[in-house]
Enzyme design. Structure first.
Site, PDB file in Angstrom:
ATOM      1  N   HIS A   1     -10.460   1.154  -1.433  1.00 29.20           N
ATOM      2  CA  HIS A   1      -9.323   0.557  -0.418  1.00 29.20           C
ATOM      3  C   HIS A   1      -9.499   0.952   1.028  1.00 29.20           C
ATOM      4  O   HIS A   1      -8.961   0.366   1.725  1.00 29.20           O
ATOM      5  CB  HIS A   1      -7.766   1.141  -0.908  1.00 29.20           C
ATOM      6  CG  HIS A   1      -7.637   2.608  -0.301  1.00 29.20           C
ATOM      7  ND1 HIS A   1      -7.610   3.626  -1.214  1.00 29.20           N
ATOM      8  CD2 HIS A   1      -7.551   3.192   0.863  1.00 29.20           C
ATOM      9  CE1 HIS A   1      -7.484   4.682  -0.560  1.00 29.20           C
ATOM     10  NE2 HIS A   1      -7.278   4.389   0.868  1.00 29.20           N
TER      11      HIS A   1
ATOM     12  N   ASP B   1     -10.355   3.163  -7.757  1.00 25.88           N
ATOM     13  CA  ASP B   1     -10.548   3.258  -6.391  1.00 25.88           C
ATOM     14  C   ASP B   1     -11.865   3.822  -5.891  1.00 25.88           C
ATOM     15  O   ASP B   1     -11.764   4.809  -5.227  1.00 25.88           O
ATOM     16  CB  ASP B   1      -9.263   3.766  -5.857  1.00 25.88           C
ATOM     17  CG  ASP B   1      -9.055   3.445  -4.296  1.00 25.88           C
ATOM     18  OD1 ASP B   1      -9.821   2.769  -3.654  1.00 25.88           O
ATOM     19  OD2 ASP B   1      -8.280   4.292  -3.590  1.00 25.88           O
TER      20      ASP B   1
ATOM     21  N   SER C   1      -8.209   9.478   3.079  1.00 31.88           N
ATOM     22  CA  SER C   1      -8.665   8.526   2.126  1.00 31.88           C
ATOM     23  C   SER C   1     -10.213   8.581   1.968  1.00 31.88           C
ATOM     24  O   SER C   1     -10.755   8.524   2.918  1.00 31.88           O
ATOM     25  CB  SER C   1      -8.097   7.200   2.289  1.00 31.88           C
ATOM     26  OG  SER C   1      -7.057   7.019   1.886  1.00 31.88           O
TER      27      SER C   1
END
Ligand SMILES: *[C@@H]1O[C@H](CO)[C@@H](O)[C@H](O)[C@H]1NC(C)=O
Length: 302
Positions: free
Chosen positions: A108, A156, A247
């Site tokens: 992402h 992911d 992230s």
């Protein structure tokens, strides 16, 4: 006015599907709508993505302090595998150096409307460090996991092939993948730069413990949103949690430290104990990782 301005900002943080904003309203990325947040507060997100937002790459207009909460500054260069993935010179995600030309991060992190070319910087402690300790690379190929699902956040993962080899040094070294899935209760850690406003921002680290996946999946917690290849964890100190720009950072466990997973999502309220942060298991995707490191992937535009 205030509320509308912040909603606009939130939309900027979300990955835009090819169809642009119109499609987004219909999609499962419900955090951008008031209904989405209400749903999340009742503890029943339709999918993890519905409670997401917090960990999507920020735009350079991101305003709040969004680094690891309750962490502490890492000893400089004690995690020489940590990289900063940047777009247009702005930090968007962490990542881990897994081979001389490869970085493991989250799928992402690469969204369509990036602010500029993607670059990986290795050997950093302070985010804007340059000089002998650091090296900076363009991306040769970006290999997102072919089954990455931005609604469920499954798979992911993203492997970035660098334009050249990293030269190993005290400040730039690779990290191995963990052999086995970490059990509930395992002590691990996570580091990241967050989205610091302070250009002198240093790498922060956080001690965490792996949570039982079934508990994390139950109706009080992520309510079915936890796939078997996800790892839930929590800060070992109350209220300590990763947020936005963390992230893609590796969740590392063991001695010597090895990569158990890659930071994927958490709640928009990172300290919510019933919505603990979630990583994509690297162990559960070892085959794909190893195959991609050996053979690369079909060329994808970054
Ligand atoms: C969580 O629940 C969903 C829905 O029931 C299920 O598909 C998934 O496999 C569960 N995850 C784990 C880790 O058991």
């Amino acid at each position: 006015m205030e509320a509308r301005a912040s909603l606009g900002l939130l939309l900027l943080l979300l990955p835009l599907p090819s169809g642009g904003l119109g499609e987004q309203h219909g999609g499962a990325v419900g955090v951008s709508s008031p209904q989405g947040s209400a749903e999340m507060e009742s503890g029943r997100p339709r999918s993890p993505a519905a409670a997401l937002g917090a960990l999507f790459p920020p735009s350079s207009r991101g305003r709040s302090r969004l680094g690891i909460i309750g962490g502490h500054e890492a000893k400089p260069h004690s995690r020489p595998y940590m990289v900063s993935v940047q777009s247009g010179g702005v930090h968007i995600c962490g990542g881990a150096l897994v081979q001389q030309r490869w970085v493991l991060t989250a799928a992402h992190c690469i969204v369509r409307r990036l602010k500029g070319p993607v670059k990986v910087v290795v050997g950093l402690h302070h985010l804007w460090d340059r000089g002998a300790a650091t090296q900076s690379f363009a991306i040769r190929t970006a290999c997102p996991h072919p089954n990455y699902n931005r609604k469920t956040m499954e798979n992911d993962l993203l492997l970035l092939q660098l334009s050249g080899p990293v030269s190993w040094s005290r400040t730039r070294r690779p990290i191995a993948l963990l052999r086995r899935e970490p059990k509930a209760g395992t002590a691990c850690s996570l580091a990241g730069w967050g989205v610091p406003r302070d250009p002198a921002a240093a790498l922060q680290e956080l001690e965490v413990a792996v949570l039982d996946a079934r508990m994390c999946n139950n109706s009080r917690f992520w309510h079915g949103g936890i796939a078997p290849t996800m790892i839930c964890f929590q800060g070992r100190h109350r209220g300590a949690a990763p947020t936005k720009g963390d992230s893609g950072s590796p969740l590392v466990c063991g001695q010597p430290a090895a990569v158990a997973g890659v930071m994927s999502f958490s709640s928009a309220r990172p300290e919510d104990p019933l919505k603990p942060p979630v990583a994509t298991s690297a162990v559960g995707h070892k085959k794909w990782i190893q195959r991609t490191l050996r053979r690369g992937c079909p060329r994808t535009r970054v």
